[in-house]
Design a protein around this motif. Sequence first.
Motif, PDB file in Angstrom:
ATOM      1  N   ASN A  53       0.810  -1.214   0.000  1.00  0.00           N
ATOM      2  CA  ASN A  53       0.000   0.000   0.000  1.00  0.00           C
ATOM      3  C   ASN A  53       0.848   1.272   0.000  1.00  0.00           C
ATOM      4  OD1 ASN A  53      -2.351  -1.554   0.041  1.00  0.00           O
ATOM      5  ND2 ASN A  53      -2.368  -1.664   2.300  1.00  0.00           N
ATOM      6  N   ASP A  54       1.972   1.233   0.689  1.00  0.00           N
ATOM      7  CA  ASP A  54       2.817   2.440   0.747  1.00  0.00           C
ATOM      8  C   ASP A  54       3.391   2.759  -0.633  1.00  0.00           C
ATOM      9  OD1 ASP A  54       2.276   2.535   3.433  1.00  0.00           O
ATOM     10  OD2 ASP A  54       4.145   1.473   3.996  1.00  0.00           O
ATOM     11  N   THR A  57       0.608   4.059  -2.855  1.00  0.00           N
ATOM     12  CA  THR A  57       0.259   5.444  -2.532  1.00  0.00           C
ATOM     13  C   THR A  57       1.317   6.410  -3.069  1.00  0.00           C
ATOM     14  OG1 THR A  57      -0.861   4.680  -0.517  1.00  0.00           O
ATOM     15  CG2 THR A  57      -0.299   7.022  -0.648  1.00  0.00           C
ATOM     16  N   GLY A  61      -0.640   8.285  -5.617  1.00  0.00           N
ATOM     17  CA  GLY A  61      -1.189   9.286  -4.704  1.00  0.00           C
ATOM     18  C   GLY A  61      -2.517   8.834  -4.129  1.00  0.00           C
ATOM     19  N   HIS A  62      -3.419   9.791  -4.044  1.00  0.00           N
ATOM     20  CA  HIS A  62      -4.731   9.492  -3.484  1.00  0.00           C
ATOM     21  C   HIS A  62      -5.755   9.159  -4.575  1.00  0.00           C
ATOM     22  CE1 HIS A  62      -3.474  10.746   0.528  1.00  0.00           C
ATOM     23  NE2 HIS A  62      -2.889  11.812  -0.041  1.00  0.00           N
ATOM     24  N   GLN A  64      -7.887   6.931  -7.282  1.00  0.00           N
ATOM     25  CA  GLN A  64      -8.447   5.598  -7.191  1.00  0.00           C
ATOM     26  C   GLN A  64      -7.843   4.704  -8.273  1.00  0.00           C
ATOM     27  OE1 GLN A  64     -12.689   5.500  -7.568  1.00  0.00           O
ATOM     28  NE2 GLN A  64     -12.861   3.273  -7.131  1.00  0.00           N
TER      29      GLN A  64
END
Length: 499
Positions: A53-54, A57, A61-62, A64
């Motif tokens: 997940n890191d 991200t 980024g944020h 979808q």
Amino acid sequence: MPNVIPVKLEYAVHELWFDPAGTGAQEGDHVIVQTERGHEIGLAVGDAQSMNNDELTLAIGHAQLKSVLRICSDADLDHAEQLAQRGDEALPVFRRYASASGLEMKPVGVEFLFDEDKAVCYFAAEDRVDFRQLVRDLSRELHVRIDMRQIGVREEAAIVGGYGHCGQELCCRRFSTSFDPVSIRMAKEQDLPLNSTKISGACGRLMCCLRYEFEAYRDFKGRAPKRNAVIDTPLGKGKIVEYNTPKEQIVLRLEGGKTIRVDLADMTASEAACKKSQELGCACRPDTVTREVLEKLQSPDVQMALAELDRKNGVIPAEGPDASDIFVDTRKRRRERLSAQKDEGKAQGEDTRRRRGGENRAAEQPAAAQEGRRRKRRAPGDGGNGTAPAHMKPAADAAEPKAGGATRRRHHRAEGADEASEQERQQPRGGGMRPRRRRPGDKGGAAAQQQTQAPKQQGQGGQQAQGGQGGQGENKPRRRRRRRGNGGGQGVGNAPAAE
């Protein structure tokens, strides 16, 4: 941990991550993906991989994570080709309307989405552009919804493509995934010329490749001595004049003017350099080149300089002059000269034997045949019969002829040759054509003309007297004497004879 697959869209600058969603897409497959604008076709540039997940991200980024709809079939590929052709046909329309509206923009391309409900028009501009009227005109002309997208010059070069100074395809078009910032410091760090035409790319900005080797140059210069630093060597002091970063070498110029290349890994740091680095709290830089490093160099000049240094220090005894370098051994040349003389003597001996053999064959021939082939010399007055008077024959001719009938050849003379030769001997040299020198008192050479016209009398010229009382048969004119002084004498003809 989600699975992701990288997909490259045609008008996207860098790769986008999508969820394979069990479609089984692999690297090299054309896939249909869902984006914010709608359905689009792209190319998978890598296999599906797991990502935490890191990392996800950090990558998206944020936003979808969108999914892959399906792998393209043949019908999907044909439909994508038709859409690409429609985009090429719509680009001239876009340029015409942009020019008619007077807007400061540069049309780059037109893309029709896969579901054909929208057309995206890409353009490059320096400032913001009011394109509301242009959107209405294009929508009425193309009969689809119009989406205007402004891009920069670097994105334009990536979409259009081209070739750089190196002759290769542009990096931003071929493999670049992002546009990292490039500064002029990167060019300075790599010792490149600060010329805008040399370090700028097709987009007019600094080339992206300046960033590729910047870290390597910065690391090497952080470990190497600074430029123009003085280095200790067995051959004296050396100055750093150049770096060779790809090979990690340093170019030194010695005191004598010679340049050598030394690997940075072979250099050592002296105790003074280590102490100074500890005091300043910085990295220790090497400042010494040992003799072992110089001996490894394949340079004849360096080897000769080291040998000369050893002779000066007494490690190697000085070599004296060799007698072979001063005196020349002439024995070899003497032998060559003697052999040449011997060959020449053999050749002369063969010629002599050949000539003697010819003389012997000539002596064996009959004397009559030899006399017939030879021409006898005609003596003057012999009447052409080849016989000379007895008083003109030499003693050798008066004797009997030699054995074998060999006689002496003589040249023929015509009658009256003796008189002609006698006259030629009496005439002066030059054929008698040289004019006589004019003397004072001879009346313009009249006497000389009379003398030449008078008949020659042999035997009388030497008996005539040359005095002033000279007689009557004298052809020479009298010469006048000039009077000298007050006691002038009389002429030559009137002067009394001295008693």
